[in-house]
Design an enzyme around this catalytic site. Sequence first.
Site, PDB file in Angstrom:
ATOM      1  N   THR A   1       0.971  -1.131  -0.032  1.00  0.00           N
ATOM      2  CA  THR A   1       0.051  -0.207   0.053  1.00  0.00           C
ATOM      3  C   THR A   1       0.889   1.224   0.016  1.00  0.00           C
ATOM      4  O   THR A   1       1.511   1.261   0.912  1.00  0.00           O
ATOM      5  CB  THR A   1      -0.922  -0.055   1.296  1.00  0.00           C
ATOM      6  OG1 THR A   1      -1.767  -1.163   1.323  1.00  0.00           O
ATOM      7  CG2 THR A   1      -1.761   1.246   1.190  1.00  0.00           C
TER       8      THR A   1
ATOM      9  N   LYS B   1      -7.510   1.621  -2.939  1.00  0.00           N
ATOM     10  CA  LYS B   1      -7.210   1.183  -1.749  1.00  0.00           C
ATOM     11  C   LYS B   1      -7.131   2.368  -0.523  1.00  0.00           C
ATOM     12  O   LYS B   1      -7.614   1.967   0.485  1.00  0.00           O
ATOM     13  CB  LYS B   1      -5.747   0.568  -1.599  1.00  0.00           C
ATOM     14  CG  LYS B   1      -5.026   0.230  -0.243  1.00  0.00           C
ATOM     15  CD  LYS B   1      -5.467  -0.961   0.232  1.00  0.00           C
ATOM     16  CE  LYS B   1      -4.861  -1.471   1.462  1.00  0.00           C
ATOM     17  NZ  LYS B   1      -5.316  -2.631   2.106  1.00  0.00           N
TER      18      LYS B   1
ATOM     19  N   LYS C   1       0.378   4.994   8.128  1.00  0.00           N
ATOM     20  CA  LYS C   1       1.008   5.392   7.078  1.00  0.00           C
ATOM     21  C   LYS C   1      -0.342   5.594   5.848  1.00  0.00           C
ATOM     22  O   LYS C   1       0.022   6.634   5.257  1.00  0.00           O
ATOM     23  CB  LYS C   1       2.085   4.415   6.575  1.00  0.00           C
ATOM     24  CG  LYS C   1       2.539   4.415   5.110  1.00  0.00           C
ATOM     25  CD  LYS C   1       2.700   3.164   4.299  1.00  0.00           C
ATOM     26  CE  LYS C   1       2.336   2.088   4.751  1.00  0.00           C
ATOM     27  NZ  LYS C   1       1.727   0.834   3.938  1.00  0.00           N
TER      28      LYS C   1
END
Length: 294
Positions: free
Chosen positions: A97, A172, A240
Site C-alpha cells: 500500500t 485502496k 502510513k
Amino acid sequence: MGPAMNAGFIGLGAMGQHMARNLHRAGLLAGAWNRTSTKAEALAAETGCRAFASPAELASACDFIVTCVSADDDLLAVVGALLGGLRRDAIVIDCSTVGANTARQAAALVSGAGGSFLDCPVSGGVEGARNATLAIMCGGDEPAFGRAQPVLAALGKVCVLMGPSGAGQATKATNQILCAGAIEAAAEAMAFAQAEGLPLEKVIEILGKGAGSSWYFVNRAPFMVRGEYPAGFRVRHHDKDLRICREMAAKHGARLAVVETTIRDYERLLATGHGEEDISTVFRLKAPLFSRKG
Ligand code: NAP
C-alpha cells in the site's frame, strides 16, 4: 497448457510470506528475495523454491515479480534495485500500500526498462493472504492485467482493474478510510458494551450478524476481549495509509473526521510502543473513556 510462467516474490512479511506460499501452491513460484535473507532461505527450504541473492538476480529469472513491502520509499528502493535484471515484457505486480503518485513513479521506472507495472494493493488482512481470498484492486493497462491473471488468481478471490496506474492505490486509500471507521466504531462499541456489563462474546455473536457489523467487528473484536493484538495489520502501516488518505483528500480541499480521529489515536499508540500491534489495539484507548464517571 499455456507457456510456463514463473513468479518471484519480494517482501516476505506478515502478508507476503502467505502470498508467496499461495504462488507456490499454484505452481508459479520460482523463488523469493527478502531484505532479511533468513526469511527467503526458510521459504526455499520449505517449498523448494530459490532464495535469490538480490532483487536484480530475482528479476533476471522471472516473468512476474510480485512485491509486498512496507511503504513508498521501500517500494521505490526495491523497484530501483530490480531494474538492472528486468526481463523484457516482465510484469511487476506491487501489492504494497503506497500513494497513487508513488505507483505512477514506479510504473514509469519499470516501463522505462521495458516492463509493465501494475499497482495491485490488497484488502483482506493476513487471513485473506493466507487463504488466497484477498480483494485486489488494480491500476495499469489492460494487456498487462490480462497476462497477470494467473498470478492474481492465485493470490485473491476478486481482482478488478480500476483504471490506469495509480487507480488501484486510490481505491485502496478509499478502503483505508472504511477500515479506520470500522475499527474506531468496533473499539468504541466494545468499550461501551463492557462498561454496560454485557457478555462480550455474546455481543460479538449477535451483533456480528447485525446491520452495524463489519469484517473488523467480527474478526477483531475478539482480540479486544482477549486483550491481545497480534499483527494482523500493524498500527504503523495503517497510520502510513491514513496519512496518504489525508494528503490525497487535502488535494481536493477536504479534511475527513474519521481519518483525523484515527491518526490522532495512532499517534498515542505509536508513542506508547504499540505500533507493531494490530490496529484493534485502539481498544486500549477506548476502555479508559468509561472510567471517568460523569
Ligand atoms: P511487514 O510484516 O512489516 O513486512 C514488510 C516486508 O517488507 C518485509 O518482508 C520487509 O523485509 C520488507 N521491506 C520493508 N522495507 C524494505 C526495504 N526498504 N527494502 C526491502 N524490503 C523491505 O508488512 P505486511 O503487514 O506484510 O505489509 C506489507 C504491505 O502490505 C504494506 O504496504 C501494508 O500496508 C500492506 N497491507 C498489509 C495488510 C495487513 O493486514 N498486514 C493488509 C493489506 C495490505 P524484512 O523482513 O527485512 O523486514
